[in-house]
Write an enzyme that holds these catalytic residues in place. Structure first.
Site, mmCIF file in Angstrom:
data_model
loop_
_atom_site.group_PDB
_atom_site.id
_atom_site.type_symbol
_atom_site.label_atom_id
_atom_site.label_comp_id
_atom_site.label_asym_id
_atom_site.label_seq_id
_atom_site.Cartn_x
_atom_site.Cartn_y
_atom_site.Cartn_z
ATOM 1 N N GLU A 104 0.798 -1.234 0.000
ATOM 2 C CA GLU A 104 0.000 0.000 0.000
ATOM 3 C C GLU A 104 0.830 1.283 0.000
ATOM 4 O O GLU A 104 0.749 2.100 0.926
ATOM 5 C CB GLU A 104 -0.960 0.000 1.189
ATOM 6 C CG GLU A 104 -1.983 -1.099 1.132
ATOM 7 C CD GLU A 104 -3.066 -0.986 2.187
ATOM 8 O OE1 GLU A 104 -4.065 -1.701 2.088
ATOM 9 O OE2 GLU A 104 -2.910 -0.173 3.140
ATOM 10 N N GLU A 141 -5.586 -8.333 0.893
ATOM 11 C CA GLU A 141 -6.175 -7.899 2.166
ATOM 12 C C GLU A 141 -7.638 -7.587 1.948
ATOM 13 O O GLU A 141 -7.999 -6.899 0.990
ATOM 14 C CB GLU A 141 -5.522 -6.617 2.711
ATOM 15 C CG GLU A 141 -4.228 -6.775 3.438
ATOM 16 C CD GLU A 141 -3.749 -5.442 4.021
ATOM 17 O OE1 GLU A 141 -4.600 -4.615 4.437
ATOM 18 O OE2 GLU A 141 -2.536 -5.227 4.048
#
Length: 414
Positions: free
Chosen positions: A156, A335
């Protein structure tokens, strides 16, 4: 080892769980671990992660929970501050324990815990950090590449840039707005250089894990605002990795040098999507220095964190990615999960996971990793949010599987 073409990943659906080092390991001073930018960063209630879930000492117990859960893979992250001190023995033990339990290790090299010494030298605002990160990647890969099944260099990068350097909500706490954009390029460059280092050490499957959110305009008049946000959150990271370019709206703001995009866009074996919720945007009000404003999405249920629960957003986001990148490699949901206050029935978490697993399967992805295996230190929110399939009593460190744990085990078995 010379890498020529993507490896063949398993053709079965990969069920997994995810965690990150800083959020669960604790053991701040073990084996000379170096300080992280997060060690003293202010969190809700004055909480800190010095003990967290004590996973550093209790990893065998946590691997046993995964074995009983029936997952095929565990996505964990490696602590750069720990490796900086020469402590790779912990990850040796963890990887061997996973393999003994029949669980494929999926290693993330960077999940936000920048060594404080690196930040003091400029952090991700400094181009040299990308090379330092690649050197760290090489050290880890030389030790673990023979046993780790899949690698994620950077987790991320959007959140590091947006929350860590643009708004200051996360460590290192800088509020630079658009002046934070060099960090995006340096994170992408670090990814590309780490891919090279991993390949050179004989790593098997190498990919990435980008946070993605569908950008919804609040009205037809707000389409430009949604596009501007999507460029900043989604395409600033996916475009260079998958297409060797930056979005036109941002390209002139980035410190790109000749050859950088070739490094960043090296072919990957898989593409990881981290998804939690869509984002609604409208045109900015007067005085707003950004080209958009966020608008609440209030027509859907919300998690304990206040995030809207929209499983269809996951399917839609993956469709957007496949439409934009014809040659995208196999996609995994690396995720997806939710925070709710502890409830013995755990009905909200089960409903969330059921909806998102179904959405992932409908999108034709190759695997799904639940965030998170256990409750954890949730960055600036401290211990106020509980994402775990397993409840953690932070006073006693007792682990108690929730009803969602048993639901996920049954879903995997089916």
């Amino acid at each position: 080892m010379f890498w020529e073409a993507p490896v063949t990943l398993p053709d079965h659906f990969l069920w997994g769980v995810s965690t990150s080092a800083f959020q669960i390991e604790g053991a701040f001073t073990a084996a000379g671990r170096q300080p992280s930018t997060w060690d003293a960063f202010p969190a809700f209630g004055g909480h800190d992660a010095s003990v967290a879930c004590d996973h550093y000492h209790r990893y065998r117990e946590d691997v046993a929970l995964m074995r009983d859960l029936g997952v095929g893979a565990y996505r964990f992250s490696i602590s750069w501050p720990r490796v900086l001190a020469g402590d790779l023995a912990f990850y040796d033990r963890l990887v061997d324990e996973l393999l003994s339990a029949g669980i494929a290790p999926v290693a993330t090299l960077y999940h936000w815990d920048t060594p404080q010494a690196v930040e003091d030298d400029g952090g991700w605002l400094d181009r040299d950090t990308a090379q330092r990160f690649a050197s760290y990647a090489g050290v880890v890969a030389e030790r673990l590449a023979d046993r780790v099944a899949m690698w994620v260099p950077v987790n991320e990068p959007a959140m590091v840039t947006l929350l860590g350097y643009a708004t200051g909500q996360h460590a290192p706490g800088k509020a630079l707005l658009y002046d934070a954009l060099p960090t995006a390029h340096h994170l992408n460059l670090g990814h590309g250089l780490a891919v090279q280092a991993l390949r050179a050490a004989g790593a098997r499957a190498v990919g990435t894990a980008n946070n993605h959110t569908p950008a919804w305009p609040a009205s037809e008049a707000d389409a430009d605002a949604a596009d501007a946000y999507s460029d900043l959150h989604n395409w600033l990271y996916a475009d260079p990795v998958l297409a060797g370019r930056y979005p036109d709206s941002l390209a002139d703001r980035l410190p790109v040098r000749d050859g950088d995009l070739d490094v960043i866009s090296a072919p990957l074996d898989f593409y990881g999507v981290n998804y939690y919720n869509p984002t609604r945007l409208r045109a900015p009000s007067e005085g707003n220095p950004l080209p958009f404003e966020l608008v609440d999405i209030d027509e859907y249920p919300r998690t304990g964190f206040g995030w809207p629960v929209v499983p269809a957003g996951l399917t839609g986001m993956i469709s957007l990615l496949r439409g934009r990148f014809v040659d995208i490699p196999p996609v995994y949901v690396t995720e997806s999960g939710c925070s709710y206050p502890h409830d013995p029935r755990d009905t909200d978490r089960i409903a969330y996971l059921e909806g998102h697993v179904d959405a992932a399967l409908a999108a034709g992805v190759r695997g799904y990793f639940v965030w998170s295996l256990i409750d954890n230190f949730e960055w600036d929110s401290g211990y106020s949010q509980r994402f775990g399939l397993v409840h953690v009593d932070y006073e006693t460190q007792r682990r108690t599987p929730r009803a969602s744990y048993h639901w996920y085990r049954e879903r995997i078995a089916r």
